[in-house]
Design a protein around this motif. Structure first.
Motif, short mmCIF file in Angstrom:
data_model
loop_
_atom_site.label_atom_id
_atom_site.label_comp_id
_atom_site.label_asym_id
_atom_site.label_seq_id
_atom_site.Cartn_x
_atom_site.Cartn_y
_atom_site.Cartn_z
N LEU A 1 3.09 26.88 34.00
CA LEU A 1 2.49 27.64 35.09
C LEU A 1 2.71 26.88 36.39
O LEU A 1 2.46 25.67 36.45
N THR A 2 3.17 27.58 37.43
CA THR A 2 3.58 26.91 38.68
C THR A 2 2.79 27.43 39.89
O THR A 2 3.36 28.04 40.79
N PRO A 3 1.50 27.17 39.95
CA PRO A 3 0.69 27.72 41.05
C PRO A 3 0.79 26.92 42.35
O PRO A 3 0.92 25.69 42.33
N HIS A 4 0.75 27.63 43.48
CA HIS A 4 0.48 26.94 44.74
C HIS A 4 -1.04 26.73 44.83
O HIS A 4 -1.79 27.22 43.97
N PRO A 5 -1.54 25.99 45.82
CA PRO A 5 -2.96 25.61 45.81
C PRO A 5 -3.94 26.76 45.64
O PRO A 5 -4.91 26.64 44.88
N LYS A 6 -3.72 27.88 46.32
CA LYS A 6 -4.67 28.99 46.20
C LYS A 6 -4.61 29.62 44.82
O LYS A 6 -5.64 30.00 44.25
N GLU A 7 -3.40 29.74 44.28
CA GLU A 7 -3.26 30.30 42.93
C GLU A 7 -3.91 29.37 41.91
O GLU A 7 -4.52 29.82 40.94
N LEU A 8 -3.79 28.05 42.13
CA LEU A 8 -4.43 27.10 41.23
C LEU A 8 -5.94 27.26 41.26
O LEU A 8 -6.61 27.24 40.22
N GLU A 9 -6.48 27.44 42.46
CA GLU A 9 -7.93 27.61 42.59
C GLU A 9 -8.40 28.85 41.84
O GLU A 9 -9.47 28.84 41.21
N ARG A 10 -7.62 29.91 41.92
CA ARG A 10 -8.00 31.14 41.20
C ARG A 10 -8.00 30.91 39.69
O ARG A 10 -8.77 31.54 38.96
N LEU A 11 -7.14 30.02 39.21
CA LEU A 11 -7.05 29.76 37.78
C LEU A 11 -8.15 28.83 37.27
O LEU A 11 -8.79 29.10 36.26
#
Length: 511
Positions: free
Chosen positions: A373-383
């Protein structure tokens, strides 16, 4: 290169002293000699005023021993003892006495003292606090640190900027030395690479102080710094008697009306990193643009014109990357959920694939094990949820990786690949890569590496390194502001060549 905690570094010191049968003072002398050699090789005896601020622990002992070497080699120095406690380390006192034996009388600073004047052209050596700092500096020491920071002088910190703990965020940012350069001992510190703590030094370098190799090799570390020596063994060279099928058939799934470019960049990167075959699966609206832009890839579409409504791959791919530009419409989300239930190989999930997972966390159970999984910071926060600081973020990322048996790529100035309790800190990349599409390129690269037989973890670590290296090569030609994601793709081949170049090639060519 391993990144040790403060407690592990203390254990390494003890192990070295016992095994090599030396004193702690002798080890401190090694440190001071290395510090002096680094400074002397650059200053070459220049008559610049050097202000050494020494605490009363072992970090201060390093500073006092360095002061002796500088004095004996003719440098103009002023030594200050930052007298923040009645407790003094044994080795600090030994080196303080050695200064006095040479008629070098430090100025003792305490809460009642005025601070010395420092000119912008002077040099400050910061040896106040080391890696063991476990409480906020006293108010007067914090004011001294602010005084040093406001001097505009070059600040060289010994091992770590004073006021910066090694295992947490600082208590107050203004009370941390803003180091121009840090000379760290044997191994780097994790705080050098995190967004909230890495801002306290402009540059750093490791000094080898001869800590015992047996300890360094046999001691496990929670984090590893990834450079050329670490990724080169991962590289899988091509075989002479091979063909396109040898290197895997990748599928890149994504795109929607107005966002087909994301799939284009990911597909191009996938092909450029070495995947033998690449097929893009997109809505109907992307067919002609993809066939025109990248004639080397194949294109599949579903029946929907502007977004993906169903995902059917009529063959068994070697690797799959999904999510870029895909959108999160209801029909697309349903198609993504159905796809997860069918897919049996580890996949790479990016962008809207991650956003759908965040909205429907029940889908996480269907994500194949060992997926990336390759999230940017906001996507990581959602996860993983909100975090209090960078250390909390890493803790939550590790817990998420362990629970879901997946690999997380935390993107940033130093992207960190997380797999369960282990982190791999990348050393390539630059601010020019903070532009649209670079994440799509990374997803394509990791997918292409997995297609060639790299394990999910190696594909993520190697892909992040190669991605940053291609960006560094692109910046050298185009500058930070002009670098585009497509420019990173264009430099993937050069990144491979740089990785495989013999270390002494430049010297041989120049001879």
């Amino acid at each position: 290169m391993k990144i040790f905690t403060a407690s592990q570094i203390y254990e390494a010191d003890k192990f070295t002293i016992n095994k090599q049968q030396i004193t702690s003072d002798a080890l401190m002398e090694r440190v001071a000699t290395k510090l002096f050699e680094w400074m002397h090789s650059r200053l070459q005896g220049a008559q610049v005023k050097i202000h050494l601020f020494c605490g009363i622990g072992n970090n201060g002992g390093d500073g006092a021993a360095l002061a002796r070497h500088l004095h004996e080699n003719g440098y103009a120095i002023e030594v200050y003892v930052v007298n923040y406690s009645e407790k003094r380390s044994k080795d600090f006192l030994i080196n303080l006495d050695r200064l006095k034996e040479r008629k070098l009388w430090p100025e003792f600073l305490d809460s009642d003292c005025s601070f010395p004047k420092i000119n912008p052209n002077d040099i400050i050596v910061d040896a106040i606090f080391g890696i063991g700092l476990n409480r906020p500096p006293d108010v007067w020491v914090a004011n001294l640190i602010k005084h040093l920071n406001s001097s505009s002088a070059f600040i060289l910190s010994v091992d770590i900027p004073s006021g910066l703990p090694s295992n947490r965020n600082p208590w107050e940012g203004e009370h941390v030395v803003r180091a121009s350069f840090v000379l760290s001992f044997q191994v780097p510190k994790l705080v050098f690479f995190l967004p909230e703590t890495g801002v306290y030094q402009n540059q750093w370098e490791i000094l080898d102080i001869g800590l015992d190799a047996e300890f360094l090799v046999n001691t496990e570390a929670d984090y590893e710094l990834i450079g050329r020596p670490e990724v080169l063994p991962m590289y899988r060279p091509r075989l002479k008697f091979s063909h396109k099928g040898t290197y895997g058939h990748s599928v890149i799934i994504g795109g929607s009306y107005g966002k087909i470019g994301a799939v284009q960049m990911a597909s191009n990167a996938c092909l450029s990193v070495g995947s033998g075959l690449v097929t893009a699966f997109v809505p109907e609206c992307g067919y002609h643009s993809l066939q025109t832009a990248i004639p080397e890839i194949m294109v599949l579409t579903d029946d929907e014109d502007d977004s993906i409504g169903e995902i059917n791959i009529p063959f068994v791919p070697a690797a799959i990357g999904i999510g870029m530009g895909m959108g999160t419409k209801d029909e697309t989300s349903k198609a993504f959920g159905s796809f997860l239930k069918k897919v049996e190989i580890p996949i790479v999930i990016d962008a809207d694939g991650l956003n759908i997972l965040a909205k429907q966390p029940s889908l996480l159970k269907d994500v194949p094990k060992q997926s990336v999984l390759t999230p940017h910071p906001k996507e990581l926060e959602r996860l993983i949820g909100e975090w209090d600081n960078d250390f909390d973020k890493l803790k939550k990322a590790k817990a998420f990786s362990t629970k879901n048996e997946c690999i997380l790529v935390i993107k940033g100035a130093h992207s960190i690949v997380i797999y369960k309790d282990k982190g791999f800190v990348n050393t390539t990349g630059n601010p020019g890569m903070a532009t649209a599409g670079t994440g799509d390129v990374l997803t394509g690269m990791i997918t292409g590496l997995m297609a060639q037989g790299y394990s999910s973890l190696h594909a993520a670590v190697f892909g992040v390194y190669l991605h940053g290296l291609a960006g560094d090569i692109g910046v050298s030609a185009d500058g930070y502001e002009a670098l585009k994601a497509s420019g990173i793709v264009e430099n993937i081949g050069k990144a491979y060549m740089e990785l495989l170049r013999p270390p002494n090639q430049e010297n041989q060519e120049g001879a």
